[in-house]
Each structure stands twice: as C-alpha cells, then as structure tokens.
Design an enzyme around this catalytic site. Structure first.
Site, PDB file in Angstrom:
ATOM      1  CE  LYS A 148      20.168 -36.991 -56.839  1.00  0.00           C
ATOM      2  NZ  LYS A 148      21.635 -37.174 -56.631  1.00  0.00           N
ATOM      3  CE  LYS A 195      15.906 -33.631 -50.857  1.00  0.00           C
ATOM      4  NZ  LYS A 195      16.769 -34.474 -50.988  1.00  0.00           N
ATOM      5  CE  LYS A 253      23.848 -30.780 -50.913  1.00  0.00           C
ATOM      6  NZ  LYS A 253      25.030 -31.279 -50.755  1.00  0.00           N
TER       7      LYS A 253
HETATM    8  P1  TYM Z   1      23.114 -35.505 -49.395  1.00  0.00           P
HETATM    9  O1  TYM Z   1      24.526 -35.050 -49.900  1.00  0.00           O
HETATM   10  O2  TYM Z   1      21.885 -35.335 -50.371  1.00  0.00           O
HETATM   11  O3  TYM Z   1      22.735 -34.892 -47.969  1.00  0.00           O
HETATM   12  C1  TYM Z   1      23.497 -34.992 -46.819  1.00  0.00           C
HETATM   13  C2  TYM Z   1      22.642 -35.185 -45.703  1.00  0.00           C
HETATM   14  O4  TYM Z   1      21.593 -34.328 -45.376  1.00  0.00           O
HETATM   15  C3  TYM Z   1      20.394 -34.734 -45.397  1.00  0.00           C
HETATM   16  N1  TYM Z   1      19.461 -33.680 -46.137  1.00  0.00           N
HETATM   17  C4  TYM Z   1      18.321 -33.261 -45.349  1.00  0.00           C
HETATM   18  N2  TYM Z   1      17.774 -33.532 -44.412  1.00  0.00           N
HETATM   19  C5  TYM Z   1      16.736 -32.688 -43.879  1.00  0.00           C
HETATM   20  N3  TYM Z   1      15.884 -31.898 -44.788  1.00  0.00           N
HETATM   21  C6  TYM Z   1      16.545 -31.647 -45.927  1.00  0.00           C
HETATM   22  N4  TYM Z   1      15.961 -30.774 -46.884  1.00  0.00           N
HETATM   23  C7  TYM Z   1      17.523 -32.426 -46.449  1.00  0.00           C
HETATM   24  N5  TYM Z   1      18.429 -32.442 -47.705  1.00  0.00           N
HETATM   25  C8  TYM Z   1      19.381 -33.174 -47.381  1.00  0.00           C
HETATM   26  C9  TYM Z   1      20.438 -36.198 -46.221  1.00  0.00           C
HETATM   27  O5  TYM Z   1      19.304 -36.989 -45.763  1.00  0.00           O
HETATM   28  C10 TYM Z   1      21.637 -36.601 -45.630  1.00  0.00           C
HETATM   29  O6  TYM Z   1      21.796 -37.143 -44.382  1.00  0.00           O
HETATM   30  N6  TYM Z   1      23.464 -40.478 -50.215  1.00  0.00           N
HETATM   31  C11 TYM Z   1      23.691 -39.351 -49.308  1.00  0.00           C
HETATM   32  C12 TYM Z   1      25.079 -39.360 -48.949  1.00  0.00           C
HETATM   33  C13 TYM Z   1      25.601 -40.710 -48.676  1.00  0.00           C
HETATM   34  C14 TYM Z   1      25.552 -41.393 -47.555  1.00  0.00           C
HETATM   35  C15 TYM Z   1      26.425 -42.522 -47.539  1.00  0.00           C
HETATM   36  C16 TYM Z   1      24.734 -41.150 -46.263  1.00  0.00           C
HETATM   37  C17 TYM Z   1      26.543 -41.423 -49.337  1.00  0.00           C
HETATM   38  N7  TYM Z   1      26.964 -42.574 -48.576  1.00  0.00           N
HETATM   39  C18 TYM Z   1      26.535 -43.478 -46.404  1.00  0.00           C
HETATM   40  C19 TYM Z   1      24.863 -41.802 -45.157  1.00  0.00           C
HETATM   41  C20 TYM Z   1      25.866 -43.240 -45.227  1.00  0.00           C
HETATM   42  C21 TYM Z   1      23.175 -38.140 -49.857  1.00  0.00           C
HETATM   43  O7  TYM Z   1      23.130 -37.921 -51.227  1.00  0.00           O
HETATM   44  O8  TYM Z   1      23.223 -37.179 -49.185  1.00  0.00           O
END
Ligand code: TYM
Length: 332
Positions: free
Chosen positions: A114, A196, A199
């Site tokens: 990032k 991957k 978004k």
């Molecule tokens: P975020 O918002 O990027 O994504 C949310 C969830 O989706 C999963 N994910 C994927 N899984 C499979 N294939 C993909 N291409 C893919 N893209 C995204 C992510 O692994 C995630 O589980 N930091 C985290 C949010 C967060 C969080 C937390 C998660 C903040 N606090 C505490 C768990 C516990 C994030 O940015 O996810």
C-alpha cells in the site's frame, strides 16, 4: 452471551464487496453464527488509512452494514456494528501500539504494497493499521478470526502482540487463531489470475462486485483470462481455470472431480458461462435483500446503534482490565 467460543471479524467499507471478500470471508460468517458467539464489524477507521471522500465513506459504510445483513448476518444472533462507534478499539490500539515493535510493522507485506500504491500519502495510520486490527480482535478476547489468506500475516502479528502483552503484564489475552476456508481463501483476479481479486484493481473486468447485475457478471466471466489448453481440470499452471473452478465449487458446492466430469468434452466457453450463471444466481437473493434493507434507513440505524451498545459493553470490560494491568489509575 452463551458460553461458546468467540469469533471476531471485520471488513473495510471501501465500495461494494468483491466476490473475493464474499467467498474468502463473508459467506463463512453466516454459518459460524450457529456454533459460535459472533462479533462482526464494518471497519471504517481502517478505511481512512488511505484517502477517502467523506460523503462516499459514510455511504459505503452504511451500504456495507446493510450488505452484511443481506449476506445473512443476523443481528439477533450476532453483534454487528460500525468500528468508529465503539471507542474501545482506538483506546486499546494505543496500548497495543506501545507493545509493538517498529521492525515488526515494517515487515507487513500489505504495508509495503500500500505504501507503494499510495506513495504520496504514507501516513502513520497506514503503518500502524495492524495494531488497530489487533485491538479489534483483542478488545473482545476473540478465539477465532475468519479471514482470507491475505490477512494471515496481520493475524500472526496480533498473536505476537497478545503474547508480548501477556509476558509483560501476566496472562490475559487469548491467542486468536485464524479461521481460513479450505476453498476460496484467495480468489484471484479474472484478468490476471496470479494476482488476488481486489477492490482497488484499476480494471473493472478483473473484479466481480457482489451487487453486479447478472449480465455484467456473465460478461466479466466470459472475458476471464484462462490458457491455451481446452480441458477444464484443476492443475498446476492453469491459474485462470483453477480460479474459476474454485469459484464454481464454492457457489455450487460441487467438488473438483464433479466439475471436471460435468465439463469433460466441453470448451472453456461453456464453462465460463456456467460459472457466470451460477455466481449470478447465487448472488441474486443478496441483491434483492440489500435493496429491501437499504431502503429502511430507520431499521438499519436501530440495528447499528444497538450493535454498538452491545459491542461497547462487551469490550469495555476487557479494556478496563487492560488499563488496570498497565498501571492506569481507576477513574472511579
Ligand atoms: P478487507 O476489507 O480487505 O477484506 C475483508 C475480508 O475479505 C478477505 N478477502 C479475500 N478473500 C479471498 N480472496 C480475495 N481475493 C480476498 N480479498 C479480500 C480478507 O482476507 C478479509 O477477511 N484488515 C482487514 C479488515 C479487518 C479485520 C479486523 C479482519 C480489520 N480488523 C479484525 C479480521 C479481524 C481488511 O482489510 O479486510
């Protein structure tokens, strides 16, 4: 709450969820509600580590909340809330930050990615993001954290921070375990299946959004990048087809052998169309439910207000104990 293991997970409200978010994480959140106490959160505070338009962020946060409900998160069974509504996350984050090393944060691959993508704004929130994520989880002393593979490193850091705190101040935090689905933990881009699905991809054809309409979904799958072979089978080196098989498997429940025989003798064109239709049909009820829920602003408000109250009550007990452990004077 009943005496069951506790699940915590969160998702960023940066636009509509992708099929990756859905298959890798959110779709697993629903069945977990039957077996565990679940706490789910729309992490708007994480989202501002990159520049956000405030009007869009507010709208995306409300939409994400409604979308989680449309994906089956039941506010009667689970606690569903918006991160910035619950102050304990920021409070605990400060304390955990004082127990996290600069070197540990520097090794986070997501920070490296990032900070390259947003080179004009490498702010300290982007750097300490994993500390806030650890606080999200540890403020509830969660046992399990359902996430996709890309969050594994952040979760390992959360465990290390918890362990260090326990060594310094005496056993207190549980060490949270990742809960990663066997199939679909990393859904790949439709245009570059070595990357991957994300978004933030500049190419809209690379990403399925879970509110895309049927025609759009089918069109994107038809354009999906595959290989010059013709056989639908799961093999090393066939990244595009492997990804499509994974997606098809997770929305139909069919295993790879069943999929291979269903498409034996048929071309990639038939297969891509079938994947597109299966995904669109699977997502259709979510789109309908999302439209219904997002029209009922008063109900949504009631849900997120009550969710925040419950989350605060729960986490306040834990964070108050942490304050005492580190030596802060009791306020009352
Ligand atoms: P975020 O918002 O990027 O994504 C949310 C969830 O989706 C999963 N994910 C994927 N899984 C499979 N294939 C993909 N291409 C893919 N893209 C995204 C992510 O692994 C995630 O589980 N930091 C985290 C949010 C967060 C969080 C937390 C998660 C903040 N606090 C505490 C768990 C516990 C994030 O940015 O996810």
């Amino acid at each position: 709450m009943e005496d069951k293991k506790l699940i915590f997970s969160g998702i960023q409200p940066t636009g509509t969820f992708t099929l990756g978010n859905y298959i890798g994480a959110v779709r697993n959140w629903k069945p977990l509600q039957e077996e565990y106490n679940c706490i789910y959160c729309v992490v708007d505070m994480h989202a501002i580590t990159v520049r956000q338009d405030p009007v869009k962020l507010r709208q995306n946060t409300l939409n994400s909340y409604a979308l989680l409900m449309a994906c089956g998160i039941d506010v009667e069974k689970s606690i569903l809330f918006i991160q910035s509504h619950v102050k304990t996350h920021a409070e605990l984050s400060w304390i955990l930050g004082c127990n996290t090393q600069f070197g540990e944060l520097s090794r986070m691959t997501q920070f490296k990615d990032k900070s390259q993508r947003h080179a004009d704004d490498v702010n300290s929130g982007l750097f300490t993001y994993p500390v806030l994520m650890a606080a999200d989880i540890l403020a509830y002393n969660a046992d399990l954290v359902p996430v996709g593979v890309d969050q594994k490193q952040h979760l390992e850091l959360a465990r290390n921070i918890a362990q260090r705190f326990n060594q310094r101040y005496g056993d207190f935090f549980k060490l949270p375990e990742p809960y990663i689905a066997e199939i679909g933990a990393k859904v790949m881009s439709l245009q570059d299946p070595t990357k991957k699905m994300s978004k933030s991809d500049d190419n809209p054809n690379a990403v399925i959004l879970i509110l895309d309409d049927k025609d759009t979904i089918i069109r994107k799958f038809k354009r999906a990048v595959t290989d010059s072979d013709t056989e639908v089978c799961y093999r090393d080196g066939k990244d595009g087809i492997n990804n499509l098989m994974t997606i098809y498997s997770s929305v139909t429940g069919k295993n790879f052998t069943e999929i291979e025989s269903e498409f034996s003798g048929k071309g990639y064109g038939d297969f891509k169309l079938a994947v597109g239709e299966a995904v669109a049909d699977h997502l259709e009820p979510i789109r309908t439910e999302f439209a219904r829920l997002s029209a009922d602003k008063a109900y949504l408000k009631k849900c997120y207000t009550e969710g925040a109250e419950k989350a605060l009550r729960y986490s306040q007990r834990i964070v108050s104990k942490v304050y005492r452990k580190v030596g802060f004077v009791d306020r009352t």
